[in-house]
Write a protein that holds these residues in place. Structure first.
Motif, PDB file in Angstrom:
ATOM      1  N   TYR A  98       0.850  -1.193   0.000  1.00 16.13           N
ATOM      2  CA  TYR A  98       0.000   0.000   0.000  1.00 16.13           C
ATOM      3  C   TYR A  98       0.882   1.240   0.000  1.00 16.13           C
ATOM      4  O   TYR A  98       1.881   1.296   0.716  1.00 16.13           O
ATOM      5  N   THR A  99       0.489   2.258  -0.781  1.00 15.15           N
ATOM      6  CA  THR A  99       1.303   3.461  -0.914  1.00 15.15           C
ATOM      7  C   THR A  99       0.759   4.645  -0.116  1.00 15.15           C
ATOM      8  O   THR A  99       1.421   5.680  -0.047  1.00 15.15           O
ATOM      9  N   THR A 100      -0.435   4.500   0.463  1.00 11.00           N
ATOM     10  CA  THR A 100      -1.006   5.566   1.284  1.00 11.00           C
ATOM     11  C   THR A 100      -1.596   4.973   2.551  1.00 11.00           C
ATOM     12  O   THR A 100      -2.028   3.815   2.570  1.00 11.00           O
ATOM     13  N   ALA A 101      -1.626   5.781   3.601  1.00 15.68           N
ATOM     14  CA  ALA A 101      -2.161   5.335   4.883  1.00 15.68           C
ATOM     15  C   ALA A 101      -3.682   5.327   4.861  1.00 15.68           C
ATOM     16  O   ALA A 101      -4.313   5.991   4.047  1.00 15.68           O
ATOM     17  N   GLY A 102      -4.263   4.569   5.790  1.00 13.81           N
ATOM     18  CA  GLY A 102      -5.714   4.508   5.941  1.00 13.81           C
ATOM     19  C   GLY A 102      -6.183   3.080   6.116  1.00 13.81           C
ATOM     20  O   GLY A 102      -5.389   2.144   6.145  1.00 13.81           O
ATOM     21  N   GLU A 103      -7.492   2.919   6.250  1.00 14.80           N
ATOM     22  CA  GLU A 103      -8.074   1.589   6.363  1.00 14.80           C
ATOM     23  C   GLU A 103      -8.601   1.170   4.997  1.00 14.80           C
ATOM     24  O   GLU A 103      -9.280   1.933   4.324  1.00 14.80           O
ATOM     25  N   ARG A 104      -8.257  -0.035   4.595  1.00 13.69           N
ATOM     26  CA  ARG A 104      -8.679  -0.566   3.305  1.00 13.69           C
ATOM     27  C   ARG A 104      -9.457  -1.859   3.540  1.00 13.69           C
ATOM     28  O   ARG A 104      -9.043  -2.701   4.336  1.00 13.69           O
ATOM     29  N   THR A 105     -10.557  -2.026   2.829  1.00 12.23           N
ATOM     30  CA  THR A 105     -11.316  -3.268   2.880  1.00 12.23           C
ATOM     31  C   THR A 105     -10.982  -4.068   1.634  1.00 12.23           C
ATOM     32  O   THR A 105     -11.286  -3.653   0.517  1.00 12.23           O
ATOM     33  N   ALA A 106     -10.313  -5.195   1.845  1.00 12.11           N
ATOM     34  CA  ALA A 106      -9.951  -6.086   0.741  1.00 12.11           C
ATOM     35  C   ALA A 106     -11.067  -7.113   0.573  1.00 12.11           C
ATOM     36  O   ALA A 106     -11.639  -7.592   1.553  1.00 12.11           O
ATOM     37  N   THR A 107     -11.371  -7.450  -0.673  1.00 12.20           N
ATOM     38  CA  THR A 107     -12.417  -8.421  -0.976  1.00 12.20           C
ATOM     39  C   THR A 107     -11.802  -9.626  -1.666  1.00 12.20           C
ATOM     40  O   THR A 107     -11.044  -9.483  -2.623  1.00 12.20           O
ATOM     41  N   VAL A 108     -12.140 -10.810  -1.152  1.00 11.79           N
ATOM     42  CA  VAL A 108     -11.639 -12.069  -1.684  1.00 11.79           C
ATOM     43  C   VAL A 108     -12.827 -12.832  -2.265  1.00 11.79           C
ATOM     44  O   VAL A 108     -13.859 -12.965  -1.616  1.00 11.79           O
ATOM     45  N   THR A 109     -12.671 -13.332  -3.495  1.00  7.91           N
ATOM     46  CA  THR A 109     -13.709 -14.154  -4.116  1.00  7.91           C
ATOM     47  C   THR A 109     -13.066 -15.422  -4.642  1.00  7.91           C
ATOM     48  O   THR A 109     -12.016 -15.370  -5.290  1.00  7.91           O
ATOM     49  N   VAL A 110     -13.693 -16.555  -4.347  1.00 12.40           N
ATOM     50  CA  VAL A 110     -13.232 -17.833  -4.890  1.00 12.40           C
ATOM     51  C   VAL A 110     -14.368 -18.389  -5.751  1.00 12.40           C
ATOM     52  O   VAL A 110     -15.544 -18.262  -5.408  1.00 12.40           O
ATOM     53  N   THR A 111     -13.979 -18.981  -6.889  1.00 10.51           N
ATOM     54  CA  THR A 111     -14.947 -19.549  -7.835  1.00 10.51           C
ATOM     55  C   THR A 111     -14.543 -20.982  -8.140  1.00 10.51           C
ATOM     56  O   THR A 111     -13.372 -21.257  -8.412  1.00 10.51           O
ATOM     57  N   ASP A 112     -15.529 -21.903  -8.085  1.00 17.66           N
ATOM     58  CA  ASP A 112     -15.199 -23.284  -8.433  1.00 17.66           C
ATOM     59  C   ASP A 112     -15.385 -23.510  -9.935  1.00 17.66           C
ATOM     60  O   ASP A 112     -15.872 -22.627 -10.651  1.00 17.66           O
ATOM     61  N   ASP A 113     -14.973 -24.680 -10.398  1.00 14.23           N
ATOM     62  CA  ASP A 113     -15.007 -24.974 -11.836  1.00 14.23           C
ATOM     63  C   ASP A 113     -16.424 -25.041 -12.400  1.00 14.23           C
ATOM     64  O   ASP A 113     -16.612 -25.041 -13.612  1.00 14.23           O
ATOM     65  N   ASP A 114     -17.441 -25.083 -11.533  1.00 14.21           N
ATOM     66  CA  ASP A 114     -18.837 -25.104 -11.984  1.00 14.21           C
ATOM     67  C   ASP A 114     -19.490 -23.731 -11.899  1.00 14.21           C
ATOM     68  O   ASP A 114     -20.683 -23.591 -12.126  1.00 14.21           O
ATOM     69  N   GLY A 115     -18.714 -22.688 -11.540  1.00 15.98           N
ATOM     70  CA  GLY A 115     -19.243 -21.326 -11.475  1.00 15.98           C
ATOM     71  C   GLY A 115     -19.754 -20.910 -10.110  1.00 15.98           C
ATOM     72  O   GLY A 115     -20.180 -19.773  -9.928  1.00 15.98           O
ATOM     73  N   GLY A 116     -19.715 -21.811  -9.124  1.00 13.88           N
ATOM     74  CA  GLY A 116     -20.126 -21.447  -7.763  1.00 13.88           C
ATOM     75  C   GLY A 116     -19.098 -20.526  -7.126  1.00 13.88           C
ATOM     76  O   GLY A 116     -17.899 -20.655  -7.386  1.00 13.88           O
ATOM     77  N   GLN A 117     -19.570 -19.581  -6.288  1.00 16.23           N
ATOM     78  CA  GLN A 117     -18.663 -18.596  -5.682  1.00 16.23           C
ATOM     79  C   GLN A 117     -18.958 -18.396  -4.201  1.00 16.23           C
ATOM     80  O   GLN A 117     -20.072 -18.620  -3.735  1.00 16.23           O
ATOM     81  N   ASP A 118     -17.939 -17.917  -3.508  1.00 15.62           N
ATOM     82  CA  ASP A 118     -18.082 -17.382  -2.156  1.00 15.62           C
ATOM     83  C   ASP A 118     -17.126 -16.202  -2.058  1.00 15.62           C
ATOM     84  O   ASP A 118     -16.075 -16.190  -2.694  1.00 15.62           O
ATOM     85  N   SER A 119     -17.537 -15.191  -1.281  1.00 19.38           N
ATOM     86  CA  SER A 119     -16.712 -13.997  -1.098  1.00 19.38           C
ATOM     87  C   SER A 119     -16.601 -13.671   0.383  1.00 19.38           C
ATOM     88  O   SER A 119     -17.469 -14.020   1.170  1.00 19.38           O
ATOM     89  N   GLY A 120     -15.532 -12.977   0.721  1.00 15.64           N
ATOM     90  CA  GLY A 120     -15.320 -12.489   2.071  1.00 15.64           C
ATOM     91  C   GLY A 120     -14.476 -11.232   2.020  1.00 15.64           C
ATOM     92  O   GLY A 120     -13.901 -10.900   0.978  1.00 15.64           O
ATOM     93  N   THR A 121     -14.414 -10.531   3.139  1.00 15.94           N
ATOM     94  CA  THR A 121     -13.613  -9.309   3.206  1.00 15.94           C
ATOM     95  C   THR A 121     -12.702  -9.354   4.420  1.00 15.94           C
ATOM     96  O   THR A 121     -12.959 -10.083   5.380  1.00 15.94           O
ATOM     97  N   PHE A 122     -11.634  -8.572   4.347  1.00 16.27           N
ATOM     98  CA  PHE A 122     -10.786  -8.355   5.513  1.00 16.27           C
ATOM     99  C   PHE A 122     -10.309  -6.919   5.500  1.00 16.27           C
ATOM    100  O   PHE A 122     -10.244  -6.273   4.464  1.00 16.27           O
TER     101      PHE A 122
END
Length: 170
Positions: A98-122
């Motif tokens: 990160y090049t600037t200070a502050g709070e950032r919400t990162a989003t993670v998404t995983v997709t399976d080979d059949d198109g199913g997904q789940d997402s989460g944040t940190f």
């Protein structure tokens, strides 16, 4: 003996993968955030080479770091090959600066080979680094009475920016 015969279709729906183990981080501006395991992936799907059609369970991930930079993408590492009644398990890591200070919400998404997904944040808390300031004062200030003392005679101040890419001497 008499018997009846009926035909019917069975539709098997895909079950979405599940993300687990996501946590928050704190890092300084300009430092590399290296995360060995961003998340673990669990899915009841499994490799079935004898199926019609044969299947291989795979997953991809996408991490959006919350700072308008390009997302990181890739393949999830399979840690446990699933089977009937045993979830396929995988994991993936990543890194970002990160090049600037502050709070950032990162989003993670995983997709399976059949198109199913789940997402989460940190949450990533990015701290500003207090710049270093070094003061060098000469040990012997030698001047004559009545002589003007100029700033350059007293001290040298060196300021190094938080990412150490710039140095200023006054």
């Amino acid at each position: 003996p008499a018997f009846d015969q009926e035909s019917f279709n069975v539709v098997v729906a895909n079950v979405n993968p599940t993300l687990s183990g996501i946590k928050n981080y704190t890092i300084d501006v300009g430092s590399q955030l290296n995360i060995g395991t961003i998340a673990q992936v669990f899915d009841p799907g499994y490799n079935n080479p004898q199926g019609t059609p044969p299947t291989v369970e795979t997953f991809t991930y996408r991490v959006e770091w919350g700072d308008s930079t390009s997302a990181d993408t890739g393949s999830v590492n399979i840690d446990v090959v699933g089977s009937p009644g045993v979830n396929t398990q995988g994991s993936f890591g990543g890194g970002h600066t990160y090049t600037t200070a502050g709070e950032r919400t990162a989003t993670v998404t995983v997709t399976d080979d059949d198109g199913g997904q789940d997402s989460g944040t940190f949450l990533v808390t990015v701290n500003e680094v207090v710049p270093a300031l070094t003061v060098n004062v000469p040990s012997d200030l030698d001047y004559d009475e009545g002589q003007a003392i100029t700033w350059s005679n007293l001290a040298t101040f060196t300021h190094v920016s938080s990412n150490a890419s710039q140095q200023y001497t006054y």
